[in-house]
Motif scaffolding. Structure first.
Motif, mmCIF file in Angstrom:
data_model
loop_
_atom_site.group_PDB
_atom_site.id
_atom_site.type_symbol
_atom_site.label_atom_id
_atom_site.label_comp_id
_atom_site.label_asym_id
_atom_site.label_seq_id
_atom_site.Cartn_x
_atom_site.Cartn_y
_atom_site.Cartn_z
ATOM 1 N N ARG A 1 0.834 -1.209 0.000
ATOM 2 C CA ARG A 1 0.000 0.000 0.000
ATOM 3 C C ARG A 1 0.864 1.254 0.000
ATOM 4 O O ARG A 1 0.511 2.246 -0.619
ATOM 5 N N GLY A 2 1.986 1.217 0.678
ATOM 6 C CA GLY A 2 2.862 2.384 0.730
ATOM 7 C C GLY A 2 3.681 2.570 -0.533
ATOM 8 O O GLY A 2 4.207 3.646 -0.785
ATOM 9 N N ARG A 3 3.817 1.541 -1.349
ATOM 10 C CA ARG A 3 4.669 1.597 -2.521
ATOM 11 C C ARG A 3 3.925 2.023 -3.787
ATOM 12 O O ARG A 3 4.528 2.509 -4.732
ATOM 13 N N TRP A 4 2.626 1.902 -3.855
ATOM 14 C CA TRP A 4 1.917 2.105 -5.116
ATOM 15 C C TRP A 4 2.120 3.473 -5.733
ATOM 16 O O TRP A 4 2.146 3.595 -6.957
ATOM 17 N N PRO A 5 2.286 4.597 -4.988
ATOM 18 C CA PRO A 5 2.444 5.873 -5.683
ATOM 19 C C PRO A 5 3.835 6.068 -6.290
ATOM 20 O O PRO A 5 4.027 6.993 -7.089
ATOM 21 N N LEU A 6 4.804 5.254 -5.959
ATOM 22 C CA LEU A 6 6.158 5.471 -6.462
ATOM 23 C C LEU A 6 6.246 5.461 -7.987
ATOM 24 O O LEU A 6 6.872 6.366 -8.562
ATOM 25 N N PRO A 7 5.669 4.521 -8.712
ATOM 26 C CA PRO A 7 5.741 4.589 -10.176
ATOM 27 C C PRO A 7 5.043 5.841 -10.724
ATOM 28 O O PRO A 7 5.516 6.445 -11.703
ATOM 29 N N SER A 8 3.956 6.238 -10.106
ATOM 30 C CA SER A 8 3.257 7.440 -10.564
ATOM 31 C C SER A 8 4.120 8.677 -10.354
ATOM 32 O O SER A 8 4.193 9.552 -11.224
ATOM 33 N N VAL A 9 4.759 8.754 -9.205
ATOM 34 C CA VAL A 9 5.637 9.894 -8.928
ATOM 35 C C VAL A 9 6.808 9.899 -9.898
ATOM 36 O O VAL A 9 7.198 10.959 -10.413
ATOM 37 N N ALA A 10 7.380 8.746 -10.184
ATOM 38 C CA ALA A 10 8.499 8.663 -11.128
ATOM 39 C C ALA A 10 8.066 9.119 -12.517
ATOM 40 O O ALA A 10 8.802 9.858 -13.197
ATOM 41 N N ALA A 11 6.886 8.725 -12.974
ATOM 42 C CA ALA A 11 6.389 9.145 -14.289
ATOM 43 C C ALA A 11 6.147 10.649 -14.310
ATOM 44 O O ALA A 11 6.456 11.333 -15.299
ATOM 45 N N LEU A 12 5.616 11.193 -13.222
ATOM 46 C CA LEU A 12 5.370 12.633 -13.142
ATOM 47 C C LEU A 12 6.682 13.416 -13.182
ATOM 48 O O LEU A 12 6.791 14.425 -13.901
ATOM 49 N N VAL A 13 7.687 12.973 -12.458
ATOM 50 C CA VAL A 13 8.990 13.641 -12.460
ATOM 51 C C VAL A 13 9.616 13.574 -13.848
ATOM 52 O O VAL A 13 10.191 14.562 -14.330
ATOM 53 N N ALA A 14 9.493 12.428 -14.524
ATOM 54 C CA ALA A 14 10.029 12.290 -15.872
ATOM 55 C C ALA A 14 9.324 13.241 -16.839
ATOM 56 O O ALA A 14 9.961 13.889 -17.680
ATOM 57 N N ALA A 15 8.018 13.353 -16.720
ATOM 58 C CA ALA A 15 7.262 14.250 -17.606
ATOM 59 C C ALA A 15 7.648 15.699 -17.350
ATOM 60 O O ALA A 15 7.834 16.486 -18.303
ATOM 61 N N VAL A 16 7.795 16.090 -16.105
ATOM 62 C CA VAL A 16 8.204 17.467 -15.782
ATOM 63 C C VAL A 16 9.602 17.719 -16.301
ATOM 64 O O VAL A 16 9.895 18.800 -16.851
ATOM 65 N N GLY A 17 10.512 16.756 -16.160
ATOM 66 C CA GLY A 17 11.872 16.903 -16.682
ATOM 67 C C GLY A 17 11.878 17.073 -18.190
ATOM 68 O O GLY A 17 12.628 17.895 -18.736
ATOM 69 N N LEU A 18 11.037 16.313 -18.878
ATOM 70 C CA LEU A 18 10.940 16.433 -20.341
ATOM 71 C C LEU A 18 10.403 17.802 -20.725
ATOM 72 O O LEU A 18 10.932 18.462 -21.631
ATOM 73 N N LEU A 19 9.374 18.270 -20.036
ATOM 74 C CA LEU A 19 8.813 19.594 -20.340
ATOM 75 C C LEU A 19 9.834 20.694 -20.075
ATOM 76 O O LEU A 19 9.950 21.645 -20.866
ATOM 77 N N LEU A 20 10.587 20.601 -19.011
ATOM 78 C CA LEU A 20 11.616 21.600 -18.716
ATOM 79 C C LEU A 20 12.712 21.578 -19.777
ATOM 80 O O LEU A 20 13.208 22.639 -20.212
ATOM 81 N N ALA A 21 13.101 20.386 -20.206
ATOM 82 C CA ALA A 21 14.134 20.287 -21.246
ATOM 83 C C ALA A 21 13.642 20.902 -22.549
ATOM 84 O O ALA A 21 14.380 21.634 -23.228
ATOM 85 N N LEU A 22 12.392 20.637 -22.932
ATOM 86 C CA LEU A 22 11.831 21.205 -24.149
ATOM 87 C C LEU A 22 11.710 22.738 -24.019
ATOM 88 O O LEU A 22 11.978 23.484 -24.969
ATOM 89 N N TRP A 23 11.307 23.207 -22.862
ATOM 90 C CA TRP A 23 11.166 24.651 -22.650
ATOM 91 C C TRP A 23 12.525 25.354 -22.746
ATOM 92 O O TRP A 23 12.631 26.404 -23.353
ATOM 93 N N GLN A 24 13.567 24.717 -22.138
ATOM 94 C CA GLN A 24 14.905 25.304 -22.204
ATOM 95 C C GLN A 24 15.433 25.263 -23.629
ATOM 96 O O GLN A 24 16.095 26.213 -24.079
ATOM 97 N N ALA A 25 15.157 24.194 -24.344
ATOM 98 C CA ALA A 25 15.609 24.097 -25.744
ATOM 99 C C ALA A 25 14.888 25.145 -26.583
ATOM 100 O O ALA A 25 15.490 25.752 -27.477
ATOM 101 N N GLY A 26 13.632 25.404 -26.332
ATOM 102 C CA GLY A 26 12.873 26.405 -27.090
ATOM 103 C C GLY A 26 13.323 27.816 -26.725
ATOM 104 O O GLY A 26 13.355 28.715 -27.561
ATOM 105 N N ALA A 27 13.706 28.048 -25.489
ATOM 106 C CA ALA A 27 14.132 29.374 -25.048
ATOM 107 C C ALA A 27 15.543 29.681 -25.521
ATOM 108 O O ALA A 27 15.900 30.842 -25.689
ATOM 109 N N ALA A 28 16.346 28.693 -25.775
ATOM 110 C CA ALA A 28 17.727 28.886 -26.186
ATOM 111 C C ALA A 28 17.803 29.313 -27.660
ATOM 112 O O ALA A 28 18.781 29.891 -28.087
ATOM 113 N N ARG A 29 16.832 29.088 -28.437
ATOM 114 C CA ARG A 29 16.860 29.443 -29.865
ATOM 115 C C ARG A 29 16.642 30.870 -30.085
ATOM 116 O O ARG A 29 16.350 31.818 -29.866
#
Length: 86
Positions: A58-86
């Motif tokens: 029961r205590g472990r179930w949110p871990l994959p969801s949190v990992a997916a959320l962190v990955a999505a935020v990291g991807l969005l930040l990388a895309l935003w930085q790549a778009g701002a650098a141009r």
């Protein structure tokens, strides 16, 4: 009436055998009681482990969801930085 020769010996031997059987049965009863007690303890340990495992699951179930959320935020930040650098 007189007892035939050897009849007293047979009765004595039967009584000895009865005593041996009773002692053997008492030992078997004691062994069985010990096995039942150990089985009960094992059942309690298994139930305790099941509860602990359920709590961990029961205590472990949110871990994959949190990992997916962190990955999505990291991807969005990388895309935003790549778009701002141009």
């Amino acid at each position: 009436m007189t007892n035939p020769p050897g009849e007293g010996d047979v009765a004595l031997e039967r009584e000895r055998l009865r005593a041996v059987v009773e002692v053997g049965m008492t030992r078997i009863d004691g062994s069985l009681a010990l096995l039942v007690q150990r089985s009960d303890q094992t059942d309690k340990q298994i139930a305790d482990h099941e509860q602990r495992l359920d709590a961990l699951e029961r205590g472990r179930w949110p871990l994959p969801s949190v990992a997916a959320l962190v990955a999505a935020v990291g991807l969005l930040l990388a895309l935003w930085q790549a778009g701002a650098a141009r």
